[in-house]
Structures are given as structure tokens and as C-alpha cells.
Write a protein that holds these residues in place. Structure first.
Motif, PDB file in Angstrom:
ATOM      1  N   PRO A 238      -0.209  -7.743  -4.699  1.00 36.40           N
ATOM      2  CA  PRO A 238      -0.733  -6.597  -5.466  1.00 36.40           C
ATOM      3  C   PRO A 238      -0.415  -5.289  -4.760  1.00 36.40           C
ATOM      4  N   GLY A 239      -0.400  -4.217  -5.527  1.00 32.20           N
ATOM      5  CA  GLY A 239      -0.146  -2.894  -4.977  1.00 32.20           C
ATOM      6  C   GLY A 239      -1.361  -2.007  -5.135  1.00 32.20           C
ATOM      7  N   LEU A 240      -1.630  -1.189  -4.130  1.00 30.10           N
ATOM      8  CA  LEU A 240      -2.745  -0.258  -4.161  1.00 30.10           C
ATOM      9  C   LEU A 240      -2.269   1.130  -3.732  1.00 30.10           C
ATOM     10  N   VAL A 241      -3.023   2.145  -4.144  1.00 32.80           N
ATOM     11  CA  VAL A 241      -2.773   3.524  -3.722  1.00 32.80           C
ATOM     12  C   VAL A 241      -3.999   3.999  -2.958  1.00 32.80           C
ATOM     13  N   LEU A 242      -3.783   4.509  -1.755  1.00 36.52           N
ATOM     14  CA  LEU A 242      -4.859   5.093  -0.955  1.00 36.52           C
ATOM     15  C   LEU A 242      -4.643   6.592  -0.944  1.00 36.52           C
ATOM     16  N   ALA A 243      -5.598   7.331  -1.496  1.00 32.49           N
ATOM     17  CA  ALA A 243      -5.498   8.798  -1.546  1.00 32.49           C
ATOM     18  C   ALA A 243      -6.256   9.391  -0.379  1.00 32.49           C
ATOM     19  N   ILE A 244      -5.589  10.226   0.397  1.00 29.59           N
ATOM     20  CA  ILE A 244      -6.243  10.885   1.532  1.00 29.59           C
ATOM     21  C   ILE A 244      -6.225  12.376   1.341  1.00 29.59           C
TER      22      ILE A 244
ATOM     23  N   ASN B 134      -4.138  20.617  -1.455  1.00 25.26           N
ATOM     24  CA  ASN B 134      -5.227  21.593  -1.568  1.00 25.26           C
ATOM     25  C   ASN B 134      -4.757  22.754  -2.427  1.00 25.26           C
ATOM     26  N   SER B 135      -5.595  23.136  -3.363  1.00 26.39           N
ATOM     27  CA  SER B 135      -5.245  24.246  -4.236  1.00 26.39           C
ATOM     28  C   SER B 135      -6.491  25.069  -4.513  1.00 26.39           C
ATOM     29  N   THR B 136      -6.351  26.372  -4.480  1.00 25.22           N
ATOM     30  CA  THR B 136      -7.487  27.241  -4.751  1.00 25.22           C
ATOM     31  C   THR B 136      -7.625  27.536  -6.235  1.00 25.22           C
ATOM     32  N   LYS B 137      -6.577  27.299  -7.001  1.00 31.76           N
ATOM     33  CA  LYS B 137      -6.656  27.563  -8.435  1.00 31.76           C
ATOM     34  C   LYS B 137      -6.985  26.267  -9.182  1.00 31.76           C
ATOM     35  N   PRO B 138      -7.585  26.371 -10.371  1.00 34.07           N
ATOM     36  CA  PRO B 138      -7.927  25.171 -11.151  1.00 34.07           C
ATOM     37  C   PRO B 138      -6.666  24.357 -11.467  1.00 34.07           C
ATOM     38  N   VAL B 139      -6.804  23.051 -11.420  1.00 36.70           N
ATOM     39  CA  VAL B 139      -5.673  22.161 -11.664  1.00 36.70           C
ATOM     40  C   VAL B 139      -6.029  21.195 -12.775  1.00 36.70           C
ATOM     41  N   SER B 140      -5.138  21.058 -13.750  1.00 37.57           N
ATOM     42  CA  SER B 140      -5.377  20.076 -14.808  1.00 37.57           C
ATOM     43  C   SER B 140      -4.881  18.717 -14.324  1.00 37.57           C
ATOM     44  N   VAL B 141      -5.388  17.673 -14.933  1.00 35.57           N
ATOM     45  CA  VAL B 141      -5.016  16.313 -14.532  1.00 35.57           C
ATOM     46  C   VAL B 141      -3.521  16.082 -14.719  1.00 35.57           C
ATOM     47  N   THR B 142      -2.932  16.662 -15.748  1.00 37.41           N
ATOM     48  CA  THR B 142      -1.510  16.435 -16.005  1.00 37.41           C
ATOM     49  C   THR B 142      -0.618  17.117 -14.982  1.00 37.41           C
ATOM     50  N   SER B 143      -1.129  18.170 -14.312  1.00 38.92           N
ATOM     51  CA  SER B 143      -0.284  18.857 -13.342  1.00 38.92           C
ATOM     52  C   SER B 143      -0.606  18.458 -11.899  1.00 38.92           C
ATOM     53  N   LEU B 144      -1.537  17.546 -11.703  1.00 36.70           N
ATOM     54  CA  LEU B 144      -1.900  17.119 -10.357  1.00 36.70           C
ATOM     55  C   LEU B 144      -0.733  16.373  -9.729  1.00 36.70           C
ATOM     56  N   HIS B 145      -0.338  16.812  -8.536  1.00 39.96           N
ATOM     57  CA  HIS B 145       0.784  16.183  -7.848  1.00 39.96           C
ATOM     58  C   HIS B 145       0.288  15.586  -6.541  1.00 39.96           C
ATOM     59  N   CYS B 146       0.471  14.289  -6.375  1.00 42.61           N
ATOM     60  CA  CYS B 146       0.033  13.585  -5.171  1.00 42.61           C
ATOM     61  C   CYS B 146       1.259  12.939  -4.530  1.00 42.61           C
ATOM     62  N   PRO B 147       1.898  13.617  -3.602  1.00 43.00           N
ATOM     63  CA  PRO B 147       3.118  13.068  -3.013  1.00 43.00           C
ATOM     64  C   PRO B 147       2.819  11.846  -2.137  1.00 43.00           C
ATOM     65  N   SER B 148       3.730  10.910  -2.169  1.00 41.88           N
ATOM     66  CA  SER B 148       3.617   9.733  -1.321  1.00 41.88           C
ATOM     67  C   SER B 148       4.009  10.124   0.097  1.00 41.88           C
ATOM     68  N   VAL B 149       3.129   9.821   1.076  1.00 40.08           N
ATOM     69  CA  VAL B 149       3.433  10.146   2.468  1.00 40.08           C
ATOM     70  C   VAL B 149       3.749   8.894   3.290  1.00 40.08           C
TER      71      VAL B 149
ATOM     72  N   LEU C 128       0.832  -1.199   0.000  1.00 36.16           N
ATOM     73  CA  LEU C 128       0.000   0.000   0.000  1.00 36.16           C
ATOM     74  C   LEU C 128       0.866   1.249   0.000  1.00 36.16           C
ATOM     75  N   THR C 129       0.502   2.204  -0.849  1.00 34.31           N
ATOM     76  CA  THR C 129       1.127   3.527  -0.867  1.00 34.31           C
ATOM     77  C   THR C 129       0.048   4.538  -0.543  1.00 34.31           C
ATOM     78  N   VAL C 130       0.302   5.394   0.441  1.00 27.00           N
ATOM     79  CA  VAL C 130      -0.648   6.442   0.820  1.00 27.00           C
ATOM     80  C   VAL C 130      -0.165   7.745   0.216  1.00 27.00           C
ATOM     81  N   THR C 131      -1.064   8.429  -0.493  1.00 28.33           N
ATOM     82  CA  THR C 131      -0.743   9.728  -1.088  1.00 28.33           C
ATOM     83  C   THR C 131      -1.720  10.765  -0.547  1.00 28.33           C
ATOM     84  N   ARG C 132      -1.297  12.004  -0.600  1.00 28.21           N
ATOM     85  CA  ARG C 132      -2.154  13.089  -0.137  1.00 28.21           C
ATOM     86  C   ARG C 132      -2.392  14.050  -1.289  1.00 28.21           C
ATOM     87  N   PHE C 133      -3.679  14.366  -1.528  1.00 30.50           N
ATOM     88  CA  PHE C 133      -4.006  15.378  -2.518  1.00 30.50           C
ATOM     89  C   PHE C 133      -3.665  16.738  -1.939  1.00 30.50           C
TER      90      PHE C 133
END
Length: 108
Positions: free
Chosen positions: A102-108, A73-88, A66-71
Motif C-alpha cells: 500500500p501507499g501512504l502520504v505523510l504531510a509535514i 506556508n502562505s499568508t494569503k487564502p488558498v483554495s483546495v484546488t490551488s493547494l500545492h504540496c510538493p513531494s520532498v 511512503l511519500t512525504v509532502t510539505r505544505f
């Protein structure tokens, strides 16, 4: 596994051991990782805890990396290509059970 954990499996005479080896918290999410060494099973619990310390949700993973990532927060519009979800957090025990999991990603 469900029959073992709920006690409805009459063929198994010994119990499953939940031995936590690490506990980490990220805001309202608590990650607990451990293993049952006799059975070569690694497990991960992801708990969501409210402001009163009460567990409101449990996710459970067995023999899974399991890899946990955090979205971010951004107040400006974000495109899918520029979305950055760092692994925590990344699980470490799944690699030790001696088999491919198997491997999974949990986004928090």
C-alpha cells in the motif's frame, strides 16, 4: 508483527533486524528507511524531534510505500484546488520486497 517486536512471540527464535539504509531530515521530521532482508520486510520510521534533539513522536510503517509532502506556508487564502504540496521524499525499498504494497502520504 507487534508480538515479534515486543518479544512476546515465543515461536520465533531469532530477532528482527532493523538495518537503516537511509536517513533524511526535513525540519523537525526525520525519516529512516531500512529492511530486514531475511524476512523480505521493508520499514520506515518517521520521527518528530524537538529542539533539544529528543524524539517526541514515532510513526512506523512496514511494507508500505511512503511519500512525504510539505505544505507550503502562505499568508494569503488558498483554495483546495490551488493547494500545492510538493513531494520532498519517497521510499525506495518497498518496491524491492517483490510484492505489491500500500501507499501512504505523510504531510509535514
Amino acid at each position: 508483527m507487534m508480538r515479534l517486536l515486543t518479544g512476546t512471540d515465543n515461536e520465533i527464535t531469532d530477532s528482527f533486524e532493523f538495518v537503516p539504509l537511509s536517513i533524511d531530515a526535513f525540519g523537525s521530521t526525520v525519516i529512516v528507511e531500512g529492511c530486514d532482508q531475511r524476512r523480505d520486510i521493508s520499514w520506515i520510521h518517521a520521527w518528530t524531534v524537538n529542539s533539544h534533539g529528543i524524539i517526541t513522536q514515532v510513526r512506523e510503517y512496514f511494507n508500505t510505500s511512503l511519500t512525504v509532502t510539505r505544505f507550503l506556508n502562505s499568508t494569503k487564502p488558498v483554495s483546495v484546488t490551488s493547494l500545492h504540496c510538493p513531494s520532498v521524499w519517497e521510499s525506495s525499498l518497498a518496491n524491492r520486497v517483490g510484492k505489491s504494497v500500500p501507499g501512504l502520504v505523510l504531510a509535514i
